[in-house]
Design a protein around this motif. Structure first.
Motif, PDB file in Angstrom:
ATOM      1  N   HIS A 168     -34.272  32.505 -28.498  1.00 30.48           N
ATOM      2  CA  HIS A 168     -33.299  32.511 -27.582  1.00 30.48           C
ATOM      3  C   HIS A 168     -32.380  33.795 -27.197  1.00 30.48           C
ATOM      4  N   VAL A 169     -32.275  34.543 -28.359  1.00 32.14           N
ATOM      5  CA  VAL A 169     -31.310  35.586 -28.074  1.00 32.14           C
ATOM      6  C   VAL A 169     -32.048  36.661 -27.381  1.00 32.14           C
ATOM      7  N   LEU A 170     -33.484  36.975 -27.881  1.00 32.83           N
ATOM      8  CA  LEU A 170     -34.269  37.802 -27.259  1.00 32.83           C
ATOM      9  C   LEU A 170     -34.601  37.616 -25.971  1.00 32.83           C
ATOM     10  N   ASN A 171     -34.804  36.269 -25.603  1.00 28.44           N
ATOM     11  CA  ASN A 171     -35.149  35.993 -24.257  1.00 28.44           C
ATOM     12  C   ASN A 171     -34.044  35.851 -23.219  1.00 28.44           C
ATOM     13  N   THR A 172     -33.064  36.060 -23.945  1.00 25.48           N
ATOM     14  CA  THR A 172     -31.791  36.154 -23.023  1.00 25.48           C
ATOM     15  C   THR A 172     -31.285  37.495 -22.761  1.00 25.48           C
ATOM     16  N   GLY A 204     -21.506  33.469 -19.923  1.00 28.48           N
ATOM     17  CA  GLY A 204     -20.260  33.165 -19.071  1.00 28.48           C
ATOM     18  C   GLY A 204     -19.472  34.394 -19.069  1.00 28.48           C
ATOM     19  N   TRP A 205     -19.179  34.922 -20.124  1.00 32.54           N
ATOM     20  CA  TRP A 205     -18.397  36.124 -20.146  1.00 32.54           C
ATOM     21  C   TRP A 205     -18.776  37.265 -19.928  1.00 32.54           C
ATOM     22  N   GLY A 206     -19.802  37.308 -19.115  1.00 38.48           N
ATOM     23  CA  GLY A 206     -20.401  38.549 -18.410  1.00 38.48           C
ATOM     24  C   GLY A 206     -21.250  39.523 -19.185  1.00 38.48           C
ATOM     25  N   VAL A 207     -21.677  39.105 -20.530  1.00 40.05           N
ATOM     26  CA  VAL A 207     -22.681  39.947 -21.355  1.00 40.05           C
ATOM     27  C   VAL A 207     -24.014  40.056 -20.601  1.00 40.05           C
ATOM     28  N   PRO A 208     -24.523  41.080 -20.377  1.00 44.14           N
ATOM     29  CA  PRO A 208     -25.812  41.493 -19.488  1.00 44.14           C
ATOM     30  C   PRO A 208     -26.988  40.680 -19.914  1.00 44.14           C
ATOM     31  N   MET A 209     -27.344  39.849 -19.123  1.00 43.24           N
ATOM     32  CA  MET A 209     -28.823  39.367 -19.413  1.00 43.24           C
ATOM     33  C   MET A 209     -30.195  40.506 -19.217  1.00 43.24           C
ATOM     34  N   SER A 210     -31.041  40.546 -20.276  1.00 41.36           N
ATOM     35  CA  SER A 210     -32.300  41.124 -19.892  1.00 41.36           C
ATOM     36  C   SER A 210     -31.812  42.751 -19.796  1.00 41.36           C
ATOM     37  N   ALA A 211     -30.777  43.162 -20.615  1.00 46.01           N
ATOM     38  CA  ALA A 211     -30.358  44.529 -20.365  1.00 46.01           C
ATOM     39  C   ALA A 211     -29.935  45.334 -21.412  1.00 46.01           C
ATOM     40  N   ILE A 212     -29.984  44.744 -22.784  1.00 48.21           N
ATOM     41  CA  ILE A 212     -29.583  45.183 -23.849  1.00 48.21           C
ATOM     42  C   ILE A 212     -30.783  45.776 -24.929  1.00 48.21           C
ATOM     43  N   SER A 213     -30.413  46.930 -25.385  1.00 42.75           N
ATOM     44  CA  SER A 213     -31.313  47.653 -26.166  1.00 42.75           C
ATOM     45  C   SER A 213     -31.831  46.778 -27.592  1.00 42.75           C
ATOM     46  N   LEU A 214     -32.851  47.011 -28.279  1.00 43.41           N
ATOM     47  CA  LEU A 214     -33.228  46.415 -29.450  1.00 43.41           C
ATOM     48  C   LEU A 214     -32.294  46.273 -30.536  1.00 43.41           C
ATOM     49  N   THR A 215     -31.473  47.354 -30.636  1.00 37.06           N
ATOM     50  CA  THR A 215     -30.571  47.589 -31.594  1.00 37.06           C
ATOM     51  C   THR A 215     -29.593  46.455 -31.556  1.00 37.06           C
ATOM     52  N   GLY A 216     -29.071  46.618 -30.271  1.00 37.20           N
ATOM     53  CA  GLY A 216     -28.008  45.633 -29.895  1.00 37.20           C
ATOM     54  C   GLY A 216     -28.234  44.215 -30.095  1.00 37.20           C
ATOM     55  N   VAL A 217     -29.452  43.873 -29.511  1.00 31.41           N
ATOM     56  CA  VAL A 217     -29.994  42.529 -29.652  1.00 31.41           C
ATOM     57  C   VAL A 217     -30.220  41.867 -31.053  1.00 31.41           C
ATOM     58  N   VAL A 218     -30.852  42.878 -31.851  1.00 33.84           N
ATOM     59  CA  VAL A 218     -30.765  42.644 -33.341  1.00 33.84           C
ATOM     60  C   VAL A 218     -29.457  42.215 -33.842  1.00 33.84           C
ATOM     61  N   ALA A 219     -28.244  43.008 -33.679  1.00 36.27           N
ATOM     62  CA  ALA A 219     -26.874  42.715 -34.062  1.00 36.27           C
ATOM     63  C   ALA A 219     -26.630  41.533 -33.539  1.00 36.27           C
ATOM     64  N   MET A 220     -27.052  41.365 -32.360  1.00 38.63           N
ATOM     65  CA  MET A 220     -26.540  39.843 -31.662  1.00 38.63           C
ATOM     66  C   MET A 220     -27.185  38.546 -32.176  1.00 38.63           C
ATOM     67  N   VAL A 221     -28.508  38.820 -32.874  1.00 36.52           N
ATOM     68  CA  VAL A 221     -29.111  37.664 -33.510  1.00 36.52           C
ATOM     69  C   VAL A 221     -28.400  37.541 -34.506  1.00 36.52           C
TER      70      VAL A 221
END
Length: 367
Positions: free
Chosen positions: A30-34, A324-341
């Motif tokens: 879900h994090v990657l898809n978002t 809802g807080w404005g984190v951009p969808m489908s726009a974050i790098s792989l490194t950033g998304v891994v940290a988010m996961v």
């Protein structure tokens, strides 16, 4: 006669492990898809990861049916509290719809969009509706009673499985229904898990669970069940290891079935070939989890499995809050998304633990 406590604990251990791994990978999915940037998804490795992630929902659905089927196979005479289970399934559906409540669309006065978003069918609705049908078949089997009950139950589930899987390609063309009903039939309104063919994994899981529970009934002298349970077709490694998994043989015929549909074996929720190939993989994963749980029981996925519903709901709320807080969808790098996961998983697990502790405290306080 019920199964021995040690056997029951062993079964629950690997089921919790399997369910926990499924919900943890679902968080990653879900994090990657978002949030993952669209350009990154075009890279070759992502298609492999996407295929692996595509096994998460089938596993989740399979386990839901498997647990119910295992109980039926192991103790078919056990009475079922139909009213209580129906209330539980209704509550699950209400939770699922609450997660899709169209706050944004209503606030913007986009009524058609609100109707469509609010009625979308997600995995929780699919599980609840499928288990509701399973409950109905169980009621019918018990109502008719006698020696025909198990056969009626098995045939009823087989019919539901066939309808869910083999009518899915035709259900793609079933349009024109009211939006709340259309959402259960296909993806035309934005639903990710319409009943065709996703409910098939629940029914398949129930049938597999019934076989699993049946062959693991306690030995009874002179009982036909004990003789059947020893057949090598159910467990070819039984003579080498008494706890060998019944799943070690079942992926083979399913793989053959999928191979016969090779021309249509692309990833598609409406493809029978895709269904059977994913079902075969789910059985392999189940066998691996059963084997691994007998060797070691990792605490994190086991905890996640025991609290899978709470963890599922919380991680979706966390993701929606970030959007809802404005984190951009489908726009974050792989490194950033891994940290988010990692971060979202950690926060979700921590909140799940807090809720679990609070629930335990409240139960003790009321006692």
């Amino acid at each position: 006669m019920s199964a021995s406590p040690s056997a029951a604990r062993q079964r629950l251990a690997w089921i919790d492990l399997f369910r926990g791994l499924a919900v943890l990978v679902m968080i990653e999915t879900h994090v990657l898809n978002t949030f993952l940037a669209t350009a990154v998804r075009a890279e070759g490795w992502f298609s492999v990861l996407n295929y692996i992630n595509g096994l998460v929902a089938p596993s989740f659905l399979f386990i839901a049916g498997f647990v119910q089927g295992m109980e039926r196979g192991a103790t078919p005479e056990k009475p079922v509290n139909f009213a209580r289970r129906a209330r539980q399934l209704l509550g699950l559906i209400l939770i699922a719809y609450a997660l899709h409540f169209p706050w944004t669309e209503l606030g913007q006065h986009r009524w058609d969009a609100a109707w469509r978003v609010g009625s979308q069918v997600d995995v929780l609705q699919c599980i609840a509706a499928s288990l509701g049908m399973l409950l109905g078949v169980t009621w019918l089997a018990q109502k008719l009673g006698g020696r025909r009950g198990p056969w009626i139950w098995g045939m009823g589930l087989t019919v539901l499985l066939a309808l869910a899987v083999f009518t899915a390609p035709f259900a793609l063309e079933w349009n024109g229904l009211p939006i709340p009903l259309q959402a259960w039939v296909n993806r035309s309104t934005g639903s990710w898990f319409p009943l065709f063919s996703w409910a098939g994994f629940v029914f398949f899981g129930a049938l597999s669970g019934a076989v699993y529970g049946y062959v693991r009934r306690p030995s009874q002298a002179g009982d036909t069940v004990d003789v059947v349970a020893q057949l090598p077709i159910f467990s070819p490694a039984r003579f080498a290891r008494s706890s060998a998994s019944v799943f070690l043989i079942t992926p083979l015929p399913l793989g053959v079935v999928a191979w016969t549909f090779l021309g249509a074996a692309h990833y598609s929720p409406a493809s029978p070939a895709s269904f059977f190939s994913r079902a075969a993989w789910v059985l392999v994963l189940a066998a691996l989890c059963e084997w691994f749980a007998a060797q070691k029981r990792p605490a994190l996925p086991t905890f996640a499995g025991k609290h899978s519903l709470t963890l599922y709901v919380i991680h979706l709320v966390v993701i929606s809050t970030l959007v809802g807080w404005g984190v951009p969808m489908s726009a974050i790098s792989l490194t950033g998304v891994v940290a988010m996961v990692v971060g979202i998983a950690a926060v979700s697990l921590a909140l799940t633990w807090v809720i679990g502790r609070a629930s335990t405290w409240l139960r003790k306080a009321r006692a």
